[in-house]
Design a protein around this motif. Structure first.
Motif, mmCIF file in Angstrom:
data_model
loop_
_atom_site.group_PDB
_atom_site.id
_atom_site.type_symbol
_atom_site.label_atom_id
_atom_site.label_comp_id
_atom_site.label_asym_id
_atom_site.label_seq_id
_atom_site.Cartn_x
_atom_site.Cartn_y
_atom_site.Cartn_z
ATOM 1 N N UNK A 182 -33.256 -40.270 -10.555
ATOM 2 C CA UNK A 182 -32.395 -40.729 -11.656
ATOM 3 C C UNK A 182 -31.167 -39.834 -11.792
ATOM 4 N N UNK A 183 -30.020 -40.472 -11.964
ATOM 5 C CA UNK A 183 -28.807 -39.802 -12.439
ATOM 6 C C UNK A 183 -28.072 -40.859 -13.258
ATOM 7 N N UNK A 184 -27.056 -40.468 -14.037
ATOM 8 C CA UNK A 184 -26.371 -41.434 -14.907
ATOM 9 C C UNK A 184 -24.870 -41.439 -14.662
ATOM 10 N N UNK A 185 -24.304 -42.613 -14.579
ATOM 11 C CA UNK A 185 -22.854 -42.703 -14.479
ATOM 12 C C UNK A 185 -22.237 -42.077 -15.734
ATOM 13 N N UNK A 186 -21.189 -41.256 -15.537
ATOM 14 C CA UNK A 186 -20.538 -40.498 -16.607
ATOM 15 C C UNK A 186 -21.484 -39.480 -17.252
ATOM 16 N N UNK A 187 -22.402 -38.933 -16.435
ATOM 17 C CA UNK A 187 -23.385 -37.998 -17.017
ATOM 18 C C UNK A 187 -22.722 -36.741 -17.578
ATOM 19 N N UNK A 188 -21.561 -36.376 -17.046
ATOM 20 C CA UNK A 188 -20.760 -35.314 -17.668
ATOM 21 C C UNK A 188 -19.789 -36.017 -18.604
ATOM 22 N N UNK A 189 -19.957 -35.837 -19.905
ATOM 23 C CA UNK A 189 -19.055 -36.575 -20.788
ATOM 24 C C UNK A 189 -19.228 -36.206 -22.237
ATOM 25 N N UNK A 190 -18.530 -36.970 -23.054
ATOM 26 C CA UNK A 190 -18.380 -36.576 -24.465
ATOM 27 C C UNK A 190 -19.661 -36.606 -25.285
ATOM 28 N N UNK A 191 -20.733 -37.259 -24.794
ATOM 29 C CA UNK A 191 -21.994 -37.228 -25.553
ATOM 30 C C UNK A 191 -22.605 -35.824 -25.538
ATOM 31 N N UNK A 192 -22.187 -34.954 -24.618
ATOM 32 C CA UNK A 192 -22.752 -33.600 -24.514
ATOM 33 C C UNK A 192 -21.881 -32.600 -25.278
ATOM 34 N N UNK A 193 -22.481 -31.849 -26.234
ATOM 35 C CA UNK A 193 -21.686 -30.849 -26.979
ATOM 36 C C UNK A 193 -21.063 -29.812 -26.042
ATOM 37 N N UNK A 194 -21.751 -29.450 -24.977
ATOM 38 C CA UNK A 194 -21.203 -28.437 -24.056
ATOM 39 C C UNK A 194 -19.973 -28.988 -23.310
ATOM 40 N N UNK A 195 -19.966 -30.313 -23.047
ATOM 41 C CA UNK A 195 -18.770 -30.928 -22.451
ATOM 42 C C UNK A 195 -17.600 -30.858 -23.431
ATOM 43 N N UNK A 196 -17.877 -31.214 -24.698
ATOM 44 C CA UNK A 196 -16.801 -31.216 -25.696
ATOM 45 C C UNK A 196 -16.212 -29.811 -25.857
ATOM 46 N N UNK A 197 -17.079 -28.799 -25.746
ATOM 47 C CA UNK A 197 -16.594 -27.411 -25.870
ATOM 48 C C UNK A 197 -15.685 -27.052 -24.688
ATOM 49 N N UNK A 198 -16.086 -27.410 -23.471
ATOM 50 C CA UNK A 198 -15.252 -27.081 -22.292
ATOM 51 C C UNK A 198 -13.962 -27.897 -22.316
ATOM 52 N N UNK A 199 -14.076 -29.155 -22.745
ATOM 53 C CA UNK A 199 -12.919 -30.043 -22.854
ATOM 54 C C UNK A 199 -11.912 -29.467 -23.855
ATOM 55 N N UNK A 200 -12.432 -28.917 -24.977
ATOM 56 C CA UNK A 200 -11.552 -28.319 -26.001
ATOM 57 C C UNK A 200 -10.859 -27.076 -25.432
ATOM 58 N N UNK A 201 -11.593 -26.319 -24.653
ATOM 59 C CA UNK A 201 -11.033 -25.115 -24.034
ATOM 60 C C UNK A 201 -9.901 -25.508 -23.069
ATOM 61 N N UNK A 202 -10.139 -26.603 -22.311
ATOM 62 C CA UNK A 202 -9.125 -27.061 -21.343
ATOM 63 C C UNK A 202 -7.894 -27.598 -22.077
ATOM 64 N N UNK A 203 -8.104 -28.221 -23.233
ATOM 65 C CA UNK A 203 -6.991 -28.778 -24.001
ATOM 66 C C UNK A 203 -6.775 -30.256 -23.736
ATOM 67 N N UNK A 204 -6.803 -30.659 -22.472
ATOM 68 C CA UNK A 204 -6.639 -32.083 -22.165
ATOM 69 C C UNK A 204 -7.406 -32.434 -20.899
#
Ligand code: 1CP
Length: 362
Positions: free
Chosen positions: A33-55
């Protein structure tokens, strides 16, 4: 020298992974099993890295950050495959169209194709130059991933990428893009062939950098009539498969054509090794039609993850039962996971797939 082309396949530590075995339709101890878009906004750790990147473009364009978000879902869920964090619109961006994101509206191009002359002037980027940062991310991810976790490289299908290039962004009716196919079919064919060749270069470079398998996303194939689908969407994907197979014969290719259940046989005929199926097609039916030729990946409706755990469990069991016993199934959603999903619900899904599929291991 890259390991994928210079060593025999058995020297690759991922060769006997569940994911690559299932793609070869070999027996496995449980369904990968793996999921399409498994790295994404549903994960708090993704949102944190995304915020660090800025865009988003900085996130996808900085190998260390792209590597970090690729690994996050692997660390959390131990998925059976990892997918490069990037986007299907990076290639047209590097062809000079100028990708950017408008809040609430999604991706946009500064210079969409509004004139036939632009089609004929599109460059064919050298993937290691124009998209060298993607290849750096692939190498970095490969070095950081568990040795036995396969890495999936990807690109968009020529038709799907063309819709964004012509429309200038997302679209409701694809009127401009379809008008090009209908009124200027020769120019449209030229655009599809050019995108297919550039995409094949791009995918081969990802394999050379360390990708173990490839996926082509045809998110908008399902909006075309059967005749237009065959002439433009299918033809573009076939051209990619032929070119990539010639350069990397050991690397499996999965085609995901959303809303294209009517075209499964034609998609299997391209020479791909796997077909992604959305939830509108029964996996049992897909298997009866093409399961002796290709592996099948799918197909839980992502909306199920927004329901209660008992519903998630029941619907997951239904998908497993629909495929039935025997090899050749890779569990996935029928489309990408949505930002509203509770990350704990993904645990319910993963646990159910592991527990239930181990009972009927092939
Ligand atoms: O953080 C954010 O706000 C950006 C959202 C986002 C993300 C997480 C975009 C912009 N792209 C991505 C990553 C992405 N896109 C991946 C990463 C790997 C993974 O699966 O974890 C992949 C495989 C894609 C592929 C992609 N991009 C597709 C094909 C698959 C599909 O979902 O149909 C498409 C159509 C795109 C275009 C695109 N890029 C981003 C968005 C929001 C969109 C969709 C726009 C639309 O709906 O028209």
């Amino acid at each position: 020298m890259n390991s994928s082309s210079s060593n025999p396949p058995s020297a690759n530590p991922r060769h006997d992974s569940r994911f690559l075995k299932a793609l070869r339709r070999e027996p496995v101890d449980r369904t990968p099993i793996w999921l399409m878009r498994q790295a994404g906004r549903y994960l708090p750790e993704y949102r944190a890295t995304r915020a660090k990147a800025g865009d988003f473009l900085t996130l996808a364009g900085t190998p260390e950050l792209a590597c970090e978000v690729t690994l996050q879902p692997i660390r959390r869920y131990g998925f059976d495959a990892s997918i490069l964090f990037s986007d299907i619109l990076i290639l047209p961006h590097e062809m000079g169209l100028g990708l950017h994101f408008v809040a609430g509206e999604g991706p946009k191009f500064h210079t969409p194709i509004r004139d036939l002359k632009q089609i004929h002037a599109l460059p064919r980027p050298d993937p290691n130059e124009a998209t060298g940062y993607v290849m750096d991310a692939v190498r970095m991810i490969r070095a950081e991933l568990p040795e036995d976790t396969p890495l999936i490289g990807f690109a968009g299908s020529p038709w799907t990428v063309a819709t964004y290039m012509i429309e200038g962004g997302s679209s409701k009716d694809f009127a401009r893009a379809k008008r090009l196919l209908l009124q200027h079919p020769d120019d449209a064919e030229r655009l599809i062939a050019h995108l297919a060749d550039s995409t094949a270069d791009y995918l081969v470079a990802q394999v050379e950098a360390g990708a173990d398998a490839l996926m082509v996303f045809d998110s908008w194939g399902g909006v075309l009539s059967p005749a237009l689908f065959r002439r433009f969407s299918l033809a573009g994907m076939r051209r990619i498969v032929e070119r990539v197979r010639a350069a990397c014969p050991d690397t499996p290719i999965v085609l995901f054509a959303k809303g294209c259940g009517a075209h499964l046989e034609a998609l299997a005929d391209t020479g791909c090794q796997g077909l992604g199926v959305d939830w509108t097609t029964s996996l049992g039916e897909a298997r009866r039609r093409v399961g002796d030729r290709v592996a099948i990946q799918g197909n839980l409706d992502p909306t199920v993850l927004l329901t209660r755990p008992d519903v998630i469990e029941a619907e997951t069991k239904r998908v497993l039962a629909d495929f039935g016993d025997g090899p050749g199934h890779i569990f996935n959603l029928g489309h990408g996971i949505t930002p509203e999903v509770d990350p704990d619900h993904v645990d319910v899904l993963v646990d159910t797939v592991r527990r239930e599929s181990a009972k009927s291991a092939t």
